[in-house]
Design a protein around this motif. Structure first.
Motif, PDB file in Angstrom:
ATOM      1  N   LEU A  46       0.834  -1.205   0.000  1.00  0.00           N
ATOM      2  CA  LEU A  46       0.000   0.000   0.000  1.00  0.00           C
ATOM      3  C   LEU A  46       0.869   1.257   0.000  1.00  0.00           C
ATOM      4  N   THR A  47       1.959   1.206   0.760  1.00  0.00           N
ATOM      5  CA  THR A  47       2.872   2.356   0.812  1.00  0.00           C
ATOM      6  C   THR A  47       3.518   2.610  -0.541  1.00  0.00           C
ATOM      7  N   LEU A  48       3.978   1.548  -1.187  1.00  0.00           N
ATOM      8  CA  LEU A  48       4.611   1.692  -2.503  1.00  0.00           C
ATOM      9  C   LEU A  48       3.609   2.208  -3.532  1.00  0.00           C
ATOM     10  N   VAL A 102       3.241   5.875  -2.999  1.00  0.00           N
ATOM     11  CA  VAL A 102       4.395   6.602  -3.536  1.00  0.00           C
ATOM     12  C   VAL A 102       4.223   6.831  -5.033  1.00  0.00           C
ATOM     13  N   LEU A 103       3.886   5.788  -5.755  1.00  0.00           N
ATOM     14  CA  LEU A 103       3.730   5.875  -7.209  1.00  0.00           C
ATOM     15  C   LEU A 103       2.628   6.859  -7.587  1.00  0.00           C
ATOM     16  N   CYS A 104       1.528   6.817  -6.854  1.00  0.00           N
ATOM     17  CA  CYS A 104       0.411   7.723  -7.156  1.00  0.00           C
ATOM     18  C   CYS A 104       0.792   9.176  -6.880  1.00  0.00           C
ATOM     19  N   TYR A 105       1.503   9.415  -5.790  1.00  0.00           N
ATOM     20  CA  TYR A 105       1.946  10.778  -5.486  1.00  0.00           C
ATOM     21  C   TYR A 105       2.898  11.300  -6.560  1.00  0.00           C
ATOM     22  N   VAL A 106       3.815  10.453  -6.997  1.00  0.00           N
ATOM     23  CA  VAL A 106       4.755  10.857  -8.050  1.00  0.00           C
ATOM     24  C   VAL A 106       3.998  11.168  -9.336  1.00  0.00           C
ATOM     25  N   THR A 107       2.985  10.366  -9.635  1.00  0.00           N
ATOM     26  CA  THR A 107       2.192  10.546 -10.854  1.00  0.00           C
ATOM     27  C   THR A 107       1.500  11.904 -10.885  1.00  0.00           C
ATOM     28  N   HIS A 114       5.556  11.497   2.439  1.00  0.00           N
ATOM     29  CA  HIS A 114       4.110  11.647   2.625  1.00  0.00           C
ATOM     30  C   HIS A 114       3.376  10.315   2.489  1.00  0.00           C
ATOM     31  N   SER A 115       3.928   9.379   1.738  1.00  0.00           N
ATOM     32  CA  SER A 115       3.327   8.050   1.688  1.00  0.00           C
ATOM     33  C   SER A 115       3.475   7.347   3.029  1.00  0.00           C
ATOM     34  N   LEU A 116       4.646   7.480   3.653  1.00  0.00           N
ATOM     35  CA  LEU A 116       4.864   6.880   4.967  1.00  0.00           C
ATOM     36  C   LEU A 116       3.882   7.429   5.991  1.00  0.00           C
ATOM     37  N   THR A 117       3.605   8.722   5.914  1.00  0.00           N
ATOM     38  CA  THR A 117       2.726   9.339   6.903  1.00  0.00           C
ATOM     39  C   THR A 117       1.247   9.282   6.513  1.00  0.00           C
ATOM     40  N   THR A 118       0.967   8.955   5.259  1.00  0.00           N
ATOM     41  CA  THR A 118      -0.425   8.769   4.829  1.00  0.00           C
ATOM     42  C   THR A 118      -0.919   7.387   5.205  1.00  0.00           C
ATOM     43  N   ILE A 119      -0.151   6.356   4.853  1.00  0.00           N
ATOM     44  CA  ILE A 119      -0.567   4.978   5.138  1.00  0.00           C
ATOM     45  C   ILE A 119      -0.610   4.715   6.635  1.00  0.00           C
ATOM     46  N   PHE A 131      -5.919   6.972  -0.072  1.00  0.00           N
ATOM     47  CA  PHE A 131      -5.063   6.111   0.738  1.00  0.00           C
ATOM     48  C   PHE A 131      -5.308   6.290   2.233  1.00  0.00           C
ATOM     49  N   MET A 132      -5.764   7.457   2.657  1.00  0.00           N
ATOM     50  CA  MET A 132      -6.162   7.602   4.057  1.00  0.00           C
ATOM     51  C   MET A 132      -7.365   6.716   4.359  1.00  0.00           C
ATOM     52  N   ILE A 133      -8.301   6.634   3.417  1.00  0.00           N
ATOM     53  CA  ILE A 133      -9.464   5.761   3.597  1.00  0.00           C
ATOM     54  C   ILE A 133      -9.031   4.302   3.648  1.00  0.00           C
ATOM     55  N   LEU A 134      -8.161   3.903   2.715  1.00  0.00           N
ATOM     56  CA  LEU A 134      -7.684   2.518   2.704  1.00  0.00           C
ATOM     57  C   LEU A 134      -6.963   2.164   3.999  1.00  0.00           C
ATOM     58  N   ALA A 135      -6.180   3.105   4.532  1.00  0.00           N
ATOM     59  CA  ALA A 135      -5.437   2.858   5.761  1.00  0.00           C
ATOM     60  C   ALA A 135      -6.344   2.804   6.980  1.00  0.00           C
ATOM     61  N   ALA A 136      -7.529   3.398   6.893  1.00  0.00           N
ATOM     62  CA  ALA A 136      -8.464   3.428   8.022  1.00  0.00           C
ATOM     63  C   ALA A 136      -9.377   2.213   8.054  1.00  0.00           C
ATOM     64  N   LEU A 137      -9.223   1.299   7.084  1.00  0.00           N
ATOM     65  CA  LEU A 137     -10.016   0.071   7.047  1.00  0.00           C
ATOM     66  C   LEU A 137      -9.234  -1.056   7.713  1.00  0.00           C
ATOM     67  N   PRO A 138      -9.928  -2.073   8.250  1.00  0.00           N
ATOM     68  CA  PRO A 138      -9.240  -3.149   8.978  1.00  0.00           C
ATOM     69  C   PRO A 138      -8.330  -3.980   8.070  1.00  0.00           C
ATOM     70  N   PHE A 139      -7.069  -4.082   8.417  1.00  0.00           N
ATOM     71  CA  PHE A 139      -6.100  -4.774   7.577  1.00  0.00           C
ATOM     72  C   PHE A 139      -6.329  -6.280   7.538  1.00  0.00           C
ATOM     73  N   VAL A 140      -6.986  -6.828   8.539  1.00  0.00           N
ATOM     74  CA  VAL A 140      -7.286  -8.253   8.501  1.00  0.00           C
ATOM     75  C   VAL A 140      -8.205  -8.573   7.326  1.00  0.00           C
TER      76      VAL A 140
END
Length: 482
Positions: free
Chosen positions: A191-193, A196-201, A212-217, A243-252
């Motif tokens: 998810l972090t990678l 990163v790619l999306c931010y660069v894009t 910012h990817s490290l602190t977003t995820i 990505f904030m939404i994805l990170a706020a969902l249960p990883f299990v």
């Protein structure tokens, strides 16, 4: 007598790993050529040696399982020791921070709170900015493991309801935790990678995209600029929101998704509740903004989506000074921060599932009042909820409200005004990041607070990140006598 060696062994290993992680910002500083790399070299050496010595000293006490007392101590001990060593680069480095500010920044990073005492971020060495991101990234993946392995076993805040997800680990916590951590860490890394790619894009530099990817995820919110995410605009805000939404969902659920359960996310009541709440709040905010900026629909939608997502997930980015949006919006932002994301995610605060259990209990009680002879049981995911879970959830709510009040009062006694005291207490306890008002609001930071206030907030960050009860229980006399 309580044997602390198994706790010390794990803590020592994690401290050593933190020291190894300091090599990355050291290499960045070497490439930048400002000579700041020596700070990370010294910090890495001190941290790795200290962690290694602690682990070696406690190695003869390692067992397969941990007692419940050791598990509580391990959970709290990790979040105390890691910020202690994580503060070294701030004290020895370009910021020249004293111990109070350095520990505050490190605790804010590892608890993914995102409150900062640093100014002039654009002028700091890149290695130090990367270190802030690494602290939050490590804290984010760490809290997922704690939430899915330890808290359900310790029956903290109703988390035992998630033991049915296949994480029955009591007595075998360390081996099982390693297996769970591996699966989650792989997803977390991918998810972090992808972030990163999306931010660069969308136009970010490689370095900005990485930090910012490290602190977003991690839903942490540390940024490379004093203006936070206001340094970017347009498509970058949409990427961050996703990505904030994805990170706020249960990883299990991501683990289950990869194992072939395609309906894992859709069937989770937490996910549905979180998404419905988010959409409703964004809709209300757009309507409010339209009254102030009637001819900027896309801008209103983008800023509402980004800032609401940032606060409800506990990330704490700010793309604008939403204190200028009017009284209703400011009040809304305060309460949004007390909602939080899903359990088992990097998000913080009270969490959606606790509100769902609270409302289920209220509905059952109302039905009992209407039909005194009926039998009505609160249900979650179609299953009856036991009284132990409800009691744990109600205790959590009570402790959260009482702690919030005590922290706010303590802050007011240091000379802070009402808005700063209350919003600062909420921001720290719910690990949101920015507070409200001109001092600690989205356009300010925590640098001007006195040391007493900073220590109060630092303790509140720790208590809030570990779901309150996991910290409070070790303060009782019976815990040490058990």
């Amino acid at each position: 007598m309580l044997d602390l060696r198994p706790v010390g062994y794990v803590v020592g290993l994690l401290v050593a790993v933190l020291g190894v992680a300091m090599i990355l910002p050291m290499l960045v500083d070497v490439a930048e050529g400002r000579g700041h790399w020596r700070v990370f070299a010294e910090s890495a050496l001190i941290t790795t040696l200290a962690g290694g010595m602690i682990a070696l000293a406690c190695a003869n006490g390692v067992r397969e399982g941990l007692t419940i007392q050791q598990t509580f101590l391990l959970t709290t001990g990790v979040w105390l020791m890691l910020p202690l060593f994580g503060a070294l680069p701030f004290m020895l480095g370009a910021t020249g921070s004293g111990f109070t500010d350095a520990f505050f920044e490190a605790m804010s990073g590892l608890t993914t709170t995102g409150s900062t005492v640093l100014s002039g971020l654009e002028t700091l060495p890149k290695g130090l900015l990367l270190w802030r991101g690494i602290l939050q990234w490590l804290g984010g993946v760490g809290i997922i493991v704690v939430a899915m392995v330890f808290l359900p076993e310790l029956k903290v805040g109703g988390m035992q309801i998630f033991k049915s997800e296949g994480f029955d680990t009591f007595g075998k916590i360390l081996p099982r935790a390693g297996q769970i951590a591996t699966q989650i860490s792989v997803i977390y890394l991918w998810l972090t990678l992808a972030c990163v790619l999306c931010y660069v894009t969308v136009g970010m530099s490689i370095f900005d995209a990485t930090v910012h990817s490290l602190t977003t995820i991690s839903t942490g919110g540390f940024a490379n600029y004093d203006a936070s995410f206001g340094a970017f605009s347009g498509n970058a805000e949409y990427v961050a929101s996703l990505f904030m939404i994805l990170a706020a969902l249960p990883f299990v659920r991501y683990v289950q998704l990869l194992n072939g359960n395609t309906m894992a996310l859709h069937r989770d009541p937490q996910v549905r509740g979180f998404m419905m709440t988010l959409l409703a709040l964004v809709g209300v905010t757009i309507i409010v903004l339209h009254q102030v900026f009637p001819h900027a629909w896309e801008k209103n939608f983008r800023e509402a989506l980004f800032n609401i997502t940032s606060i409800i997930s506990g990330t704490g980015y700010a793309s604008v000074d939403y204190m200028q949006w009017g009284g209703f919006a400011v009040t809304l932002f305060f309460f949004i921060g007390l909602i939080g994301g899903c359990a088992g995610s990097t998000a913080c605060s009270i969490k959606i599932f606790r509100y769902q259990l609270l409302f289920a209990s209220i509905r059952a009680q109302l039905r009992r009042i209407r039909s005194p002879h009926g039998i009505f049981t609160p249900r979650y995911e179609g299953r009856p909820v036991g009284p132990d879970v409800l009691s744990s959830v109600m205790s959590f709510f009570m402790f959260f409200i009482v702690t919030l009040g005590l922290v706010a009062v303590a802050l007011s006694l240091t000379g802070l005004d009402f808005i700063t005291s209350v919003s600062g207490a909420a921001a720290a306890l719910a690990n949101i990041g920015p507070g409200l008002g001109p001092i600690i609001g989205p356009a300010g930071n925590f640098a001007s607070l006195n040391d007493t206030a900073k220590w109060i907030l630092t303790v509140a960050m720790l208590i809030g990140r570990l779901e309150l009860l996991a910290v409070y229980v070790i303060l009782t006399v019976k815990f040490w006598r058990a």
